[in-house]
Design a protein around this motif. Structure first.
Motif, mmCIF file in Angstrom:
data_model
loop_
_atom_site.group_PDB
_atom_site.id
_atom_site.type_symbol
_atom_site.label_atom_id
_atom_site.label_comp_id
_atom_site.label_asym_id
_atom_site.label_seq_id
_atom_site.Cartn_x
_atom_site.Cartn_y
_atom_site.Cartn_z
ATOM 1 N N LYS A 1 -17.255 101.202 -23.430
ATOM 2 C CA LYS A 1 -18.701 100.981 -23.270
ATOM 3 C C LYS A 1 -19.445 102.297 -23.087
ATOM 4 O O LYS A 1 -20.552 102.462 -23.606
ATOM 5 C CB LYS A 1 -18.979 100.043 -22.092
ATOM 6 N N ALA B 1 -19.846 97.756 -28.198
ATOM 7 C CA ALA B 1 -20.490 96.490 -27.868
ATOM 8 C C ALA B 1 -19.420 95.413 -27.746
ATOM 9 O O ALA B 1 -18.509 95.344 -28.576
ATOM 10 C CB ALA B 1 -21.487 96.107 -28.966
ATOM 11 N N ASP B 2 -19.509 94.579 -26.738
ATOM 12 C CA ASP B 2 -18.565 93.490 -26.520
ATOM 13 C C ASP B 2 -19.009 92.297 -27.360
ATOM 14 O O ASP B 2 -19.903 91.559 -26.986
ATOM 15 C CB ASP B 2 -18.527 93.132 -25.037
ATOM 16 N N LEU B 3 -18.396 92.105 -28.521
ATOM 17 C CA LEU B 3 -18.802 91.044 -29.447
ATOM 18 C C LEU B 3 -18.539 89.646 -28.890
ATOM 19 O O LEU B 3 -19.242 88.701 -29.247
ATOM 20 C CB LEU B 3 -18.097 91.204 -30.797
ATOM 21 N N GLU C 1 -21.750 89.333 -26.816
ATOM 22 C CA GLU C 1 -23.005 89.490 -27.552
ATOM 23 C C GLU C 1 -23.129 88.573 -28.759
ATOM 24 O O GLU C 1 -24.218 88.135 -29.094
ATOM 25 C CB GLU C 1 -23.192 90.948 -27.984
ATOM 26 N N GLU C 2 -22.015 88.284 -29.441
ATOM 27 C CA GLU C 2 -22.089 87.482 -30.659
ATOM 28 C C GLU C 2 -21.285 86.192 -30.580
ATOM 29 O O GLU C 2 -21.351 85.359 -31.477
ATOM 30 C CB GLU C 2 -21.630 88.305 -31.867
#
Length: 168
Positions: free
Chosen positions: A137, A142-144, A147-148
């Motif tokens: 980080k 980005a922690d998918l 986030e996704e």
């Protein structure tokens, strides 16, 4: 820094790569899941069509240089974003952490990805490995999964065999 040297792995490094894979598995409390052999690593990583690439970090200060870290990666393709570098395993021995070795390995991998025109670098991190999560980080990862909402799945060999022999 003179304390370590980064280089592309060579066939002679296979025993050390397997040793570090086992150390990483032990660190993640998954030691019993390593079934790979030196023969597998040698056949799969070296030759005309390697399935993976590997960098090793060496401590040259010993009488005979000691492999103290590694990063195993390969290139893959995402139909939405194109080429990407997938970092499969990345480990530095505990006693060598804090000297910038991991940062230098990640820098070299980033350079490799950019030079190869990759759109990104992907990897997974064990949920409980907070130190690694923070390491990535701090470098813009980005922690998918958060986030996704992507989830990782696997189909094991017995299920693959069952599906491959099923009548269509």
């Amino acid at each position: 820094m003179d304390r370590f040297k980064l280089r592309k792995a060579e066939p002679k490094d296979v025993p050390d790569i397997l040793r570090l894979i086992k150390e990483l598995a032990k660190y993640e409390d998954m030691e019993d899941q390593v079934i790979l052999t030196e023969k597998d690593l040698l056949e799969d990583g070296f030759g005309d069509h390697p399935f993976y690439h590997c960098l090793v970090a060496e401590d040259p200060s010993e009488q005979s240089p000691v492999v103290i870290g590694f990063a195993m990666y390969y290139f893959t393709y995402d139909p939405w974003i194109g080429k990407l570098l997938y970092l499969e395993d990345f480990f530095v021995m505990k006693e060598y952490r804090g000297f910038g070795i991991g940062s230098e390995i990640l820098k070299l991998l980033s350079h490799t990805a950019v030079k190869s025109r990759c759109s990104s670098m992907h990897f997974i991190v064990a949920e409980g490995n907070q130190a690694s999560i923070e390491f990535y980080k701090r470098r813009g990862a980005a922690d998918l999964s958060l986030e996704e909402g992507w989830r990782l799945f696997k189909i094991d060999k017995s299920s693959l065999l069952k599906m491959s022999s099923a009548e269509e």
